[in-house]
Structure formats: structure tokens, C-alpha cells
Design an enzyme around this catalytic site. Structure first.
Site, PDB file in Angstrom:
ATOM      1  N   HIS A  32       0.854  -1.195   0.000  1.00  0.00           N
ATOM      2  CA  HIS A  32       0.000   0.000   0.000  1.00  0.00           C
ATOM      3  C   HIS A  32       0.888   1.243   0.000  1.00  0.00           C
ATOM      4  O   HIS A  32       1.764   1.396   0.863  1.00  0.00           O
ATOM      5  CB  HIS A  32      -0.896  -0.028   1.239  1.00  0.00           C
ATOM      6  N   MET A  36       0.470  11.699  -0.844  1.00  0.00           N
ATOM      7  CA  MET A  36      -0.144  12.892  -0.245  1.00  0.00           C
ATOM      8  C   MET A  36       0.489  14.144  -0.839  1.00  0.00           C
ATOM      9  O   MET A  36       1.692  14.165  -1.107  1.00  0.00           O
ATOM     10  CB  MET A  36       0.079  12.887   1.268  1.00  0.00           C
ATOM     11  N   HIS A  65      -2.805   4.696  -3.055  1.00  0.00           N
ATOM     12  CA  HIS A  65      -3.893   5.474  -2.455  1.00  0.00           C
ATOM     13  C   HIS A  65      -3.570   6.953  -2.663  1.00  0.00           C
ATOM     14  O   HIS A  65      -2.677   7.490  -2.009  1.00  0.00           O
ATOM     15  CB  HIS A  65      -3.961   5.084  -0.964  1.00  0.00           C
ATOM     16  N   MET A 136     -12.090   4.513   4.829  1.00  0.00           N
ATOM     17  CA  MET A 136     -11.080   5.101   5.718  1.00  0.00           C
ATOM     18  C   MET A 136     -11.582   5.052   7.156  1.00  0.00           C
ATOM     19  O   MET A 136     -12.680   5.527   7.460  1.00  0.00           O
ATOM     20  CB  MET A 136     -10.812   6.566   5.337  1.00  0.00           C
ATOM     21  N   ASP A 174      -8.665   1.007   5.832  1.00  0.00           N
ATOM     22  CA  ASP A 174      -7.358   1.654   6.008  1.00  0.00           C
ATOM     23  C   ASP A 174      -7.398   2.624   7.191  1.00  0.00           C
ATOM     24  O   ASP A 174      -8.216   3.554   7.214  1.00  0.00           O
ATOM     25  CB  ASP A 174      -7.031   2.411   4.711  1.00  0.00           C
ATOM     26  N   GLY A 175      -6.494   2.398   8.152  1.00  0.00           N
ATOM     27  CA  GLY A 175      -6.320   3.329   9.265  1.00  0.00           C
ATOM     28  C   GLY A 175      -6.507   2.670  10.614  1.00  0.00           C
ATOM     29  O   GLY A 175      -7.585   2.185  10.937  1.00  0.00           O
TER      30      GLY A 175
HETATM   31  C1  DX5 Z   1      -3.588   7.421   6.308  1.00  0.00           C
HETATM   32  C2  DX5 Z   1      -3.070   6.424   5.296  1.00  0.00           C
HETATM   33  C3  DX5 Z   1      -2.947   5.048   5.859  1.00  0.00           C
HETATM   34  C4  DX5 Z   1      -1.990   4.952   7.014  1.00  0.00           C
HETATM   35  C5  DX5 Z   1      -2.061   3.608   7.665  1.00  0.00           C
HETATM   36  O1  DX5 Z   1      -3.688   8.647   5.703  1.00  0.00           O
HETATM   37  O2  DX5 Z   1      -3.918   6.366   4.185  1.00  0.00           O
HETATM   38  O3  DX5 Z   1      -2.643   4.123   4.845  1.00  0.00           O
HETATM   39  O4  DX5 Z   1      -0.689   5.221   6.624  1.00  0.00           O
HETATM   40  O5  DX5 Z   1      -1.235   3.606   8.800  1.00  0.00           O
HETATM   41  P1  DX5 Z   1      -1.692   2.966  10.189  1.00  0.00           P
HETATM   42  O6  DX5 Z   1      -2.011   1.522   9.918  1.00  0.00           O
HETATM   43  O7  DX5 Z   1      -0.515   3.151  11.085  1.00  0.00           O
HETATM   44  O8  DX5 Z   1      -2.923   3.718  10.640  1.00  0.00           O
HETATM   45 ZN    ZN Z   2      -3.707   4.627   2.754  1.00  0.00          ZN
END
Ligand code: DX5
Ligand code: ZN
Length: 215
Positions: A32, A36, A65, A136, A174-175
Site C-alpha cells: 500500500h 499525499m 492510495h 477510511m 485503512d487506518g
Molecule cells: C492514512 C493512510 C494510511 C496509514 C495507515 O492517511 O492512508 O494508509 O498510513 O497507517 P496505520 O495503519 O498506522 O494507521
Molecule cells: Zn492509505
């Protein structure tokens, strides 16, 4: 069994290639990659140049993502760099179908996601057109946040919608995924779990990944 997609945002970036190989050896199904832009979310991470360079390190699918404004401008570049799945946020696209079709026409799988505050009905009509729905369970921007349990009904809603379509569509969460929240997500119908800190902040990647696949 559930698929596990370690998020390299939590990896050691000074040895990213080794980190990717290590999670592959440890049983990861996908990689993944959190992109950003400092605009849609308040953080800056990885671009197509890095994706292209890590493409050499593994044959695992790259699950990209996109947490960026105007994602349609960058689709070709991420596909050329080696993305296998490109997921965009509904909040960032004016014409979701156009963007989804653009991704799929390039031979890439298309995913659609939404922020915790965005109701599922915003993406409902597009679910039949995508290969992946991502729910999310934190506000996008940073790894290591707490899983938002109030998103569980949204995961179930997405599961119901996908089941009513009867086509292979992944339901990814995710998260804040760890050995406890993974059970909640799976019970609600998730079939792909993203995990950043739970995997990369654990000394034993294999154990961390197998814990998510258990139950
Ligand atoms: C958040 C991301 C996630 C995040 C996941 O903005 O999209 O993919 O990095 O990390 P954990 O599992 O530590 O929440
Ligand atoms: Zn992500």
C-alpha cells in the site's frame, strides 16, 4: 482469507527497498503506497519517481492510495510508474466516472474511497464501476492514528452494496488496523486490510501480518 497490504508510510525510508522485500517475505499480499500532496491532506509523501524506483524490488501488486487534489492529472504517471490499483477520493473528483474509466482504460484497477465524514451514499452509485472500495477508518494524512470504530456501519454498508452487485470488488479498510481492530473490520465484511504501524513498528513482520490474517 483476508489480504494484508502493509502501508510503506510507516517503513524506514532510508532502506525502503529492503523494507518492501522484508514484508513480502513475511506474507504481505499487496504493497500500500500513500500519496499525499500537502493540499488535500496536510502531509507530503511519495510521488511517481519513488513508485517507479521501488517497482524493481517486488512483484507484489502496488495498491496506490491517492490523497491528492486533481488526481486525474497524475493517473498516467502513476500507471507508468507501476501502479496496479489506483484509488481516488470522491472528495477530489468532479466527474468520478470519467476518472474511474481513465484508470481502467490504462489497464489499471480503479478504487474509490471517502473520508470518515463523507457518507457512503456519496459513492454508492459508483461502486458497480470500480474494482475496489476503500473505507477510511482514520482521517487521511498520517499513519499511527486510532481506528474509528464509528466507521464499522459504513464498512457493513459497503459490504452489502458489493454483495448486491455480485462482481469481484475488493472491500479494503485503512487506518488504525491492529490485531484487535482487524477483527472488527473483518466481521463487518472487509477483505483487504491496510496496516502501517502495526506491521512496520513491530520487530517481527511475519508475526504482525499473520495476526491480521488470523480469526
Ligand atoms: C492514512 C493512510 C494510511 C496509514 C495507515 O492517511 O492512508 O494508509 O498510513 O497507517 P496505520 O495503519 O498506522 O494507521
Ligand atoms: Zn492509505
Amino acid at each position: 482469507m483476508v489480504l494484508v497490504a502493509p502501508s510503506i508510510l510507516s517503513a524506514d525510508f532510508s532502506k525502503l527497498g529492503e523494507e518492501i522485500k522484508a514484508v513480502e517475505m513475511a506474507g504481505a499480499d499487496w504493497i500500500h503506497i500513500d500519496v499525499m500532496d500537502g493540499h488535500f491532506v496536510p502531509n507530503l509523501t511519495i510521488g511517481p519517481v519513488v513508485v517507479k524506483s521501488i517497482r524493481k524490488t517486488t512483484s507484489l501488486p502496488f495498491d496506490v492510495h491517492l490523497m491528492i487534489s486533481n488526481p486525474e492529472k497524475y493517473i498516467e504517471r502513476f500507471v507508468d510508474a507501476g501502479a496496479d490499483i489506483l484509488t481516488v477520493h470522491i472528495e477530489t473528483v468532479e466527474n468520478p466516472l470519467e476518472v474511474i474509466n481513465k484508470i481502467r482504460d490504462l489497464g489499471c484497477k480503479a478504487g474509490l474511497t471517502l473520508n470518515p465524514d463523507t457518507p457512503f451514499k456519496r459513492i454508492s452509485e459508483f461502486v458497480s464501476e470500480v474494482d475496489l472500495v476503500l473505507i477510511m477508518t482514520v482521517y487521511p494524512g498520517f499513519s499511527g492514528q486510532k481506528f474509528k470504530e464509528e466507521m464499522i456501519p459504513k464498512i457493513s454498508e459497503a459490504r452489502k452494496k458489493i454483495d448486491s452487485i455480485r462482481r469481484d470488488i475488493y472491500l479494503e479498510v485503512d487506518g488504525g488496523i491492529n490485531d484487535k481492530t482487524s477483527i472488527l473490520a473483518k466481521n463487518a465484511g472487509a477483505d483487504v486490510l491496510v496496516a502501517g504501524n502495526h506491521v512496520f513498528k513491530n520487530k517481527n513482520y511475519e508475526k504482525a501480518i499473520s495476526l491480521l490474517k488470523k480469526h
